[in-house]
Design an enzyme around this catalytic site. Structure first.
Site, short mmCIF file in Angstrom:
data_model
loop_
_atom_site.label_atom_id
_atom_site.label_comp_id
_atom_site.label_asym_id
_atom_site.label_seq_id
_atom_site.Cartn_x
_atom_site.Cartn_y
_atom_site.Cartn_z
N GLU A 263 -52.07 12.43 42.96
CA GLU A 263 -53.16 13.11 43.63
C GLU A 263 -54.16 13.41 42.54
O GLU A 263 -53.85 14.13 41.60
CB GLU A 263 -52.59 14.38 44.28
CG GLU A 263 -53.44 14.95 45.38
CD GLU A 263 -54.02 16.26 44.92
OE1 GLU A 263 -53.36 17.28 45.08
OE2 GLU A 263 -55.14 16.24 44.37
N CYS A 300 -58.27 20.98 43.80
CA CYS A 300 -58.45 19.57 44.17
C CYS A 300 -59.40 19.46 45.35
O CYS A 300 -60.06 18.45 45.53
CB CYS A 300 -57.13 18.93 44.61
SG CYS A 300 -55.67 19.61 43.89
#
Lengths: 525, 525
Positions: A263, A300
């Site tokens: 990720e 994120c």
């Protein structure tokens, strides 16, 4: 307590050039000398993990759930030392880390409940058809099984929830995979405390020691050796695009390539539709700054891009955001390296052609403080310069002004894959939203209306994933119960006697599972 | 009929250096000049596929099921021309190809029924919790969506069931992905007939022409360009290890790496346990030869390795197999290239250190006939020379003699990933089987008892997949309804108004789906 050791199953050892934690709020070096694990440590840890696999992967759902709950209990039992250690290693405030601990143990318990439910096994039975013409059909039974030992690389920005016992570890354990963690060097004390909690849970549950090992270290070689080790069958990673791609390449070059769940990188576009701007431009400006600067923007899912039609209402939004931002205090970032990269990214945006600076937060006062930043550009400039769409990790965002809704759609279609996209909209924006959705749903893992992407719930329906480069594998999520499917594979058994079948497939259904029979669900009582 | 054209959506064109079909039974060249598609054709086909994606991926389950059924009907409507063309291009006999046609249309119809059922959408709803403390929870809804246009490379050995409208195309269509097929040059007339059937179904169902295109061709460059095209989002391939790995590498090097589902290489070990040999060594020998030489052994699941404890009963098996094999007529292989590779592989085994030839089939009489072969070696020799474990595509197998059951387990543990493993066993072998199963279940996608691996049912429970190199992605299957999961990804919608949600997630459940609510299944009426 922690002492800087390498933790291989139940044993500990020291070695390698020592390293120290840095308190980013002061730049001061911690006292404990942490060991740097070696490639020999990698081999020992993965050998133990491989040896533990058969026992761990075939536990009953209840036994595995109890282990997950014991890990949660052991993390809570560390007490305040975990919070103070994480504060000193991350610069994150107490409230945030207490919340993150709650999320971490809540996540382990959610996986425990989902493991007990057993639907993840996807037990599927097509019974023999001995009288079928022209040929009889065999008895075919399929069940999901764990992939094998998993390597986990924690993230700097969630020293609890995405690190040693974070989502990757919890979901790999839930699936029945032993885990070897490469400890993040930015929070080594925090990492070791959590690692010892897991090891205590392994012992308390009477499991083979190889279910978990912890390899602290600072080098890329250590991580590379772990991913290259033939006993490792999958990788979970949260971090930079460069780091994630490097691991993908190592995994792809193995004699046996393995899946890597990285990720990596996302700017999470927020679309301000005209009706929303007309109704609440000022409030949107304030709320946007709250989301983009939360904990120094180190998420994120930080909204690193805002996109809207140019209009007087948009000017109101900009003025409100500028006003909020100018009072926004510079916050400690996670590491000196992250702070330096943030400064570099912001400087590059500030000096890019056609980009103007809307506002900056207050100037930094102290080490490693990130001074938040909001920029503006026009869609043609943005589309002409792909560098403007690169993630700047931290409290930075860019407003992209468009002339038409078609321009908005084309600008989003040009983006790389994203974790999220957000629509700020009113009922009057429904037609525009409907035009946007086909493009958004191809580009991202989660579409939000009238929220901010920085909140990521741990639930069954959550998707924290998206097309490359937001993640390496857009078919997956790293948050929520679906995350455990990353570490499973189906195996079919044909005509095996009942006693030799895995319990999930036996005639008596001893685990009381919901199973498929000729493709139709038969729900457990 | 067919004319050698390139079929891009509803239009056809010619171009490139022409190529011809070869009748492998005679070596004769066919009359039709087939076009070689160019990279410009690739770009046109993928652009049409991309344009068709939104419409095709959002069809109702019923509309997509009707399309799959229409494809099946159109294939049946080709009539005997399909069978005679495939016979002349593959050397396979009529009965086999009629059966394969039945499998191909049955597979399309099974996917249609599973698409209608809708469980593959995995619709999952976690409703808003507005009163949750300290923070309310948003409404979160997740559904599976199609990945995007898919490239399919058919196999030589199943000109119908694993080719133009085979398992990869059927499962990609079922998932809602437009498909661009790179036609296999070994059966270009067969491929074009089926491609025209699909195109007729697209038109009959009123779908956008880009749902399907067909690119015949002989070059690796054509396939490489297709996999590298940015509009392609996944790849299905069945073929050689070299070809599959080449496509994996191209996909990994893209700006946006994509999943490649390659089904490549497997020797499918068959373990003869002592009780089974004691009870029926002679019958096993005959049945084994039947499986290994079926249609010249040209199956991915061909039993290319037999493993057993050395014993007088094993000698009986060997004598029986030798006897059956010596009467086994050499059969036409699929292509001159496959025949040449088979001869080379068999010669290498025959001359390898420590390998003896148990028996050969009758000598070839005519072009491209494969003379079947059965070899023997000892486990230490086998384990010392990894080349002995490489697949020889065709009617070739090697017996590996072991001293103990632990030796059997260690020999299997050394193998690369396999599609299948088979146990020939009696009740008295249950303890040995139980010892073997943990190793087998880590190594393969399907474990059989007392059958032969060459039969692969198309059902819900089937797994035709396995760890690398049997496939590129051991988390998947290319046969059975689970195959469509390869072409789906989850997307989460947070707080969207009901009208903007995909139908699968709307409050009224207009598609009547089984859905998850807080992780619990709510089964459709």
């Amino acid at each position: 307590m922690f002492n800087g050791a390498i933790l291989i199953g139940a044993s500990e050892r020291t070695g390698g050039a020592p390293f120290h934690a840095i308190d980013p709020s002061t730049g001061a070096k911690g006292e404990i000398a942490f060991s740097n694990a070696s490639t020999a440590d990698v081999a020992d840890a993965t050998a133990l993990a491989d040896a533990a696999f058969e026992t761990f992967s075939t536990l009953t759902p209840d036994a595995r759930a109890i282990f997950l709950e014991t890990v949660a209990d052991q993390i809570v039992a560390i007490g305040d030392l975990l919070i103070t250690t994480a504060m000193s290693e991350s610069g994150l405030p107490r409230g945030r880390l207490e919340g993150e601990r709650g999320r971490t143990v809540g996540q382990l318990r959610l996986f425990a409940s989902y493991v007990r439910q057993g639907d993840w096994l996807d037990a599927t039975i097509d019974k023999a058809l001995p009288d079928r013409a022209p040929l009889p059909r065999s008895d075919l039974r399929r069940v999901n099984q764990a992939l094998g030992p998993v390597a986990v690389f924690g993230a700097s920005n969630f020293p609890l929830a995405f690190s040693v016992a974070g989502g990757d570890t919890a979901s790999a354990f839930a699936a029945g995979c032993p885990v070897v963690v490469k400890g993040h060097p930015a929070h080594p004390g925090t990492g070791e405390l959590v690692a010892r909690a897991i090891i205590a849970a392994v012992a308390a549950c009477g499991l083979p020691e190889g279910v978990f090992s912890y390899l602290p270290g600072t080098t890329n070689d250590l991580g590379g050796a772990l991913v290259a080790d033939p006993r490792i069958k999958a990788v979970g990673f949260t971090g930079s695009r460069g780091g994630g791609i490097a691991l993908m390449q190592i995994a792809a070059k193995r004699a046996e390539p393995i899946p890597v769940y990285s990720e990596m990188s996302s700017i999470n576009p927020v679309v301000l539709l005209p009706g929303a701007l007309a109704a609440r431009a000022e409030a949107l400006g304030t709320a946007f700054v709250g989301s983009m600067s939360l904990f120094a923007g180190q998420f994120c899912t930080n909204p690193g891009m805002v996109i809207a039609l140019d209009s007087p209402d948009l000017d109101t939004f900009v003025a409100s955001a500028a006003n909020a931002l100018s009072a926004n205090a510079a916050q400690v970032m996670l590491t000196p390296g992250i702070h330096a990269a943030y400064e570099k990214g912001v400087d590059a945006l500030a000096s890019a052609d056609g980009v103007t600076t809307i506002a900056r937060g207050t100037e930094a006062d102290g080490a490693n403080r990130g001074q938040s930043a909001f920029f503006a550009t026009a869609s043609d400039q943005f589309r002409a310069n792909p560098a403007l769409a690169h993630e700047v990790f931290g409290a930075s965002s860019i407003l992209v002004k468009c002339a038409t809704i078609e321009d908005v759609i084309a600008t989003i279609a040009d983006l790389e894959g994203q974790l999220t996209a957000t629509l700020q909209m009113e009922t009057s924006d429904a037609d525009d939203a409907a035009k946007l959705l086909p493009t958004l749903s191809r580009k991202v893992g989660r579409v939000l209306a009238n929220g901010w992407p920085t909140g990521v719930e741990v639930t069954h329906a959550m998707v924290h994933g998206g097309p490359f480069p937001s993640t390496s594998d857009g078919r997956s999520t790293s948050v929520g119960t679906l995350a455990m499917m990353r570490f499973l594979r189906p195996v079919c058994y044909q005509d095996l006697s009942d006693a030799l079948l895995p319990p999930a497939l036996q005639a008596a259904n001893p685990w009381g599972l919901t199973r498929r029979n000729e493709g139709k669900l038969e729900v457990a009582a």
